[in-house]
Design a protein around this motif. Structure first.
Motif, PDB file in Angstrom:
ATOM      1  N   ASP A 145     -55.944   7.580  32.389  1.00  0.00           N
ATOM      2  CA  ASP A 145     -54.624   7.748  32.988  1.00  0.00           C
ATOM      3  C   ASP A 145     -54.437   6.871  34.226  1.00  0.00           C
ATOM      4  N   CYS A 146     -55.510   6.270  34.683  1.00  0.00           N
ATOM      5  CA  CYS A 146     -55.456   5.384  35.855  1.00  0.00           C
ATOM      6  C   CYS A 146     -55.526   3.943  35.365  1.00  0.00           C
ATOM      7  N   PRO A 147     -54.695   3.043  35.900  1.00  0.00           N
ATOM      8  CA  PRO A 147     -54.777   1.640  35.474  1.00  0.00           C
ATOM      9  C   PRO A 147     -56.182   1.063  35.622  1.00  0.00           C
ATOM     10  N   TYR A 148     -56.852   1.362  36.748  1.00  0.00           N
ATOM     11  CA  TYR A 148     -58.214   0.870  36.924  1.00  0.00           C
ATOM     12  C   TYR A 148     -59.153   1.525  35.916  1.00  0.00           C
ATOM     13  N   GLY A 149     -59.055   2.849  35.772  1.00  0.00           N
ATOM     14  CA  GLY A 149     -59.930   3.553  34.852  1.00  0.00           C
ATOM     15  C   GLY A 149     -59.800   3.035  33.434  1.00  0.00           C
ATOM     16  N   TYR A 150     -58.566   2.782  33.009  1.00  0.00           N
ATOM     17  CA  TYR A 150     -58.371   2.292  31.652  1.00  0.00           C
ATOM     18  C   TYR A 150     -58.871   0.863  31.484  1.00  0.00           C
ATOM     19  N   ILE A 151     -58.541  -0.013  32.414  1.00  0.00           N
ATOM     20  CA  ILE A 151     -58.889  -1.425  32.275  1.00  0.00           C
ATOM     21  C   ILE A 151     -60.394  -1.650  32.411  1.00  0.00           C
ATOM     22  N   PHE A 152     -61.053  -0.942  33.324  1.00  0.00           N
ATOM     23  CA  PHE A 152     -62.459  -1.218  33.612  1.00  0.00           C
ATOM     24  C   PHE A 152     -63.438  -0.155  33.116  1.00  0.00           C
ATOM     25  N   GLU A 153     -62.970   1.071  32.910  1.00  0.00           N
ATOM     26  CA  GLU A 153     -63.879   2.149  32.526  1.00  0.00           C
ATOM     27  C   GLU A 153     -63.282   2.963  31.378  1.00  0.00           C
ATOM     28  N   THR A 154     -62.815   2.282  30.338  1.00  0.00           N
ATOM     29  CA  THR A 154     -62.175   2.963  29.216  1.00  0.00           C
ATOM     30  C   THR A 154     -63.080   4.050  28.652  1.00  0.00           C
ATOM     31  N   THR A 155     -62.493   5.237  28.417  1.00  0.00           N
ATOM     32  CA  THR A 155     -63.254   6.340  27.844  1.00  0.00           C
ATOM     33  C   THR A 155     -62.699   6.696  26.470  1.00  0.00           C
ATOM     34  N   ALA A 156     -63.557   7.282  25.615  1.00  0.00           N
ATOM     35  CA  ALA A 156     -63.132   7.700  24.288  1.00  0.00           C
ATOM     36  C   ALA A 156     -62.186   8.885  24.403  1.00  0.00           C
ATOM     37  N   PRO A 157     -61.160   8.957  23.560  1.00  0.00           N
ATOM     38  CA  PRO A 157     -60.227  10.090  23.608  1.00  0.00           C
ATOM     39  C   PRO A 157     -60.929  11.393  23.252  1.00  0.00           C
ATOM     40  N   GLN A 158     -60.439  12.484  23.813  1.00  0.00           N
ATOM     41  CA  GLN A 158     -61.058  13.792  23.577  1.00  0.00           C
ATOM     42  C   GLN A 158     -60.973  14.212  22.115  1.00  0.00           C
ATOM     43  N   GLU A 159     -59.933  13.754  21.411  1.00  0.00           N
ATOM     44  CA  GLU A 159     -59.783  14.167  20.021  1.00  0.00           C
ATOM     45  C   GLU A 159     -60.734  13.433  19.088  1.00  0.00           C
ATOM     46  N   GLY A 160     -61.554  12.556  19.642  1.00  0.00           N
ATOM     47  CA  GLY A 160     -62.511  11.842  18.802  1.00  0.00           C
ATOM     48  C   GLY A 160     -63.931  12.104  19.233  1.00  0.00           C
ATOM     49  N   PRO A 161     -64.452  13.341  19.121  1.00  0.00           N
ATOM     50  CA  PRO A 161     -65.801  13.662  19.613  1.00  0.00           C
ATOM     51  C   PRO A 161     -66.890  12.826  18.963  1.00  0.00           C
ATOM     52  N   ALA A 162     -66.650  12.365  17.742  1.00  0.00           N
ATOM     53  CA  ALA A 162     -67.683  11.577  17.067  1.00  0.00           C
ATOM     54  C   ALA A 162     -67.913  10.244  17.741  1.00  0.00           C
ATOM     55  N   MET A 163     -66.968   9.850  18.601  1.00  0.00           N
ATOM     56  CA  MET A 163     -67.083   8.549  19.262  1.00  0.00           C
ATOM     57  C   MET A 163     -67.755   8.653  20.620  1.00  0.00           C
ATOM     58  N   HIS A 164     -68.086   9.847  21.054  1.00  0.00           N
ATOM     59  CA  HIS A 164     -68.619  10.012  22.400  1.00  0.00           C
ATOM     60  C   HIS A 164     -70.026   9.436  22.562  1.00  0.00           C
ATOM     61  N   HIS A 165     -70.669   9.082  21.459  1.00  0.00           N
ATOM     62  CA  HIS A 165     -72.005   8.506  21.571  1.00  0.00           C
ATOM     63  C   HIS A 165     -71.944   7.046  22.000  1.00  0.00           C
ATOM     64  N   LEU A 166     -70.746   6.457  21.969  1.00  0.00           N
ATOM     65  CA  LEU A 166     -70.624   5.048  22.329  1.00  0.00           C
ATOM     66  C   LEU A 166     -70.787   4.882  23.832  1.00  0.00           C
ATOM     67  N   HIS A 167     -71.691   4.008  24.227  1.00  0.00           N
ATOM     68  CA  HIS A 167     -71.951   3.808  25.648  1.00  0.00           C
ATOM     69  C   HIS A 167     -71.206   2.602  26.203  1.00  0.00           C
ATOM     70  N   GLU A 168     -70.782   1.700  25.341  1.00  0.00           N
ATOM     71  CA  GLU A 168     -70.122   0.488  25.806  1.00  0.00           C
ATOM     72  C   GLU A 168     -68.807   0.299  25.069  1.00  0.00           C
ATOM     73  N   ILE A 169     -67.745   0.825  25.640  1.00  0.00           N
ATOM     74  CA  ILE A 169     -66.408   0.568  25.114  1.00  0.00           C
ATOM     75  C   ILE A 169     -65.909  -0.698  25.798  1.00  0.00           C
ATOM     76  N   PRO A 170     -65.549  -1.738  25.048  1.00  0.00           N
ATOM     77  CA  PRO A 170     -65.195  -3.002  25.692  1.00  0.00           C
ATOM     78  C   PRO A 170     -63.908  -2.907  26.504  1.00  0.00           C
TER      79      PRO A 170
END
Length: 319
Positions: free
Chosen positions: A59-84
Motif C-alpha cells: 500500500d506504500c509506493p516505496y513498499g511496493y516498488i522496493f519490497e513487493t510482498t505476495a498477496p494474502q490470498e495467495g498463501p502458496a506463494m509465501h515461500h518466495l523469498h525474492e519477488i522482483p
C-alpha cells in the motif's frame, strides 16, 4: 502469451550542477539513491529509516516498488523469498565517468505493469536525489525532462518539462501485441544475443560464464513469470516443463562471452558487494521459434540477478 504484460519506458534527462564522478555502471548509483529518496518522500513515520520492512507493504509506493510482498490470498506463494522489483534502471556503462557542471547526462527507467501508476512519486524522488547529490564525492544534478518513449517505434510523450508534470497520454507503453510482432520478425533457427552489462545467471548454485540455452531460459522464465504474476496480475499459463525440455535441444554456437568483475557499495548493508557477470555475444542454433517471445521480453526487463541496476541487459543482434 501474457496478455496483460506491459512495460513503460521513460528517459530521464539530467544536467549536472556540480562535477559528477560516476562509477562504471551508473545504474547502481541511481538505484541506491532512488530508494533512499523515495522512502524519505513517502514514509509516514518520523523514523522512516527504521521502517524496514515497510509497515504498509504494497500500500506504500516505496513498499511496493522496493519490497513487493505476495498477496494474502495467495498463501502458496509465501515461500518466495525474492519477488522482483517492477523496475529497471538503464544507464550508460563504462563510457563517460566524469561530467562537468553544466553537462547533460541521463538514464532510462523501465516500469513493469502497475508500477507505472507511481510515476509522479518516482519523478519527485529523482528530483530529491538530484538535490542530495550522487557519486563520490557527491555532486548535484537538476532533472530537466522526462520523456515516455517506445523502444521500437520511436514514439515519445513529454511527462515532465523541468517545472511541471504533464498528465494524460501514456500511449507509448509496450504491450503483448508489440512483443509478439517483434518476436515474429526474428529468425527461427539462429539467434545471436549480445550482453551489454554484467549478467549474473545461476545454475545449480553456481554463476555461469558460458550458459547453455536452457540455463538462460530458466532464468528468463523465473524473472518474467514472477514479474507477470506480481505486477501484471497474470500467471504464466504455458507448459514450463515442455518448454525447458525443448530448450535443452538448442545448440550453442560461437561465443565471445567473458566474465567481468565489478563492485558497488551497498548503503543498506554498509559493505562492498561484488556483482560481476558475463558480457559479450553468444549464438544459438535450433528450433528457436517457441522462445522468440520470451527472448524479446527479456530485452525489455533484462535477465539474471541485479537487473534493477541495469545488469543482464542484452539485445538480439539484427533485430
Amino acid at each position: 502469451m501474457l496478455a496483460t504484460f506491459r512495460t513503460t519506458h521513460y528517459r530521464f534527462e539530467l544536467q549536472a550542477l556540480d562535477d559528477l564522478h560516476m562509477p562504471a555502471y551508473q545504474g547502481s548509483t541511481f538505484r541506491g539513491g532512488f530508494g533512499h529518496s523515495l522512502k524519505q518522500l513517502v514514509c509516514f513515520k518520523a523514523d522512516w529509516r527504521a521502517c524496514t520492512p515497510c509497515a504498509r507493504h504494497n500500500d506504500c509506493p516505496y513498499g511496493y516498488i522496493f519490497e513487493t510482498t505476495a498477496p494474502q490470498e495467495g498463501p502458496a506463494m509465501h515461500h518466495l523469498h525474492e519477488i522482483p522489483s517492477p523496475f529497471v534502471i538503464e544507464a550508460p556503462s563504462e563510457q563517460q565517468r566524469v561530467y562537468a557542471a553544466g553537462e547533460l547526462l541521463g538514464f532510462d527507467l523501465v516500469l513493469v505493469g502497475q508500477a507505472d501508476t507511481y510515476l509522479p512519486y518516482l519523478i519527485m524522488a529523482f528530483q530529491d536525489l538530484g538535490r542530495a547529490g550522487v557519486g563520490q564525492p557527491r555532486g548535484r544534478y537538476a532533472l530537466r525532462r522526462v520523456l515516455a518513449h517506445h523502444p521500437w517505434r520511436g514514439a515519445e510523450e513529454l511527462k515532465y518539462d523541468g517545472a511541471d508534470m504533464v498528465l494524460g497520454g501514456n500511449g507509448v507503453g509496450v504491450g503483448w501485441n508489440d512483443v509478439a510482432a517483434r518476436a515474429a520478425s526474428l529468425p527461427a533457427d539462429t539467434l545471436t544475443l549480445r550482453f551489454h552489462t554484467p549478467t549474473r545467471v545461476k545454475y545449480q548454485q553456481t554463476y555461469v560464464v558460458q550458459p547453455a540455452f536452457h540455463v538462460l531460459m530458466r532464468a528468463l522464465l523465473r524473472r518474467i513469470s514472477s514479474l507477470a504474476l506480481f505486477h501484471c496480475g497474470e500467471a504464466w499459463a504455458g507448459d514450463i516443463h515442455a518448454l525447458l525440455a525443448a530448450a535443452e535441444t538448442i545448440e550453442t554456437g560461437q561465443s565471445t562471452l567473458h566474465w567481468v568483475d565489478w563492485e558497488r557499495f551497498s548503503g543498506r548493508q554498509r559493505q562492498r558487494m561484488t556483482l560481476g557477470g558475463f558480457v559479450g555475444e553468444i549464438r544459438f542454433h535450433g528450433n528457436l521459434a517457441p522462445f522468440r517471445e520470451l527472448l524479446t521480453l527479456g530485452t525489455l526487463v533484462h535477465v539474471g540477478k541485479a537487473a534493477v541496476f541495469g545488469h543482464g541487459r542484452y539485445d538480439i543482434v539484427g533485430a
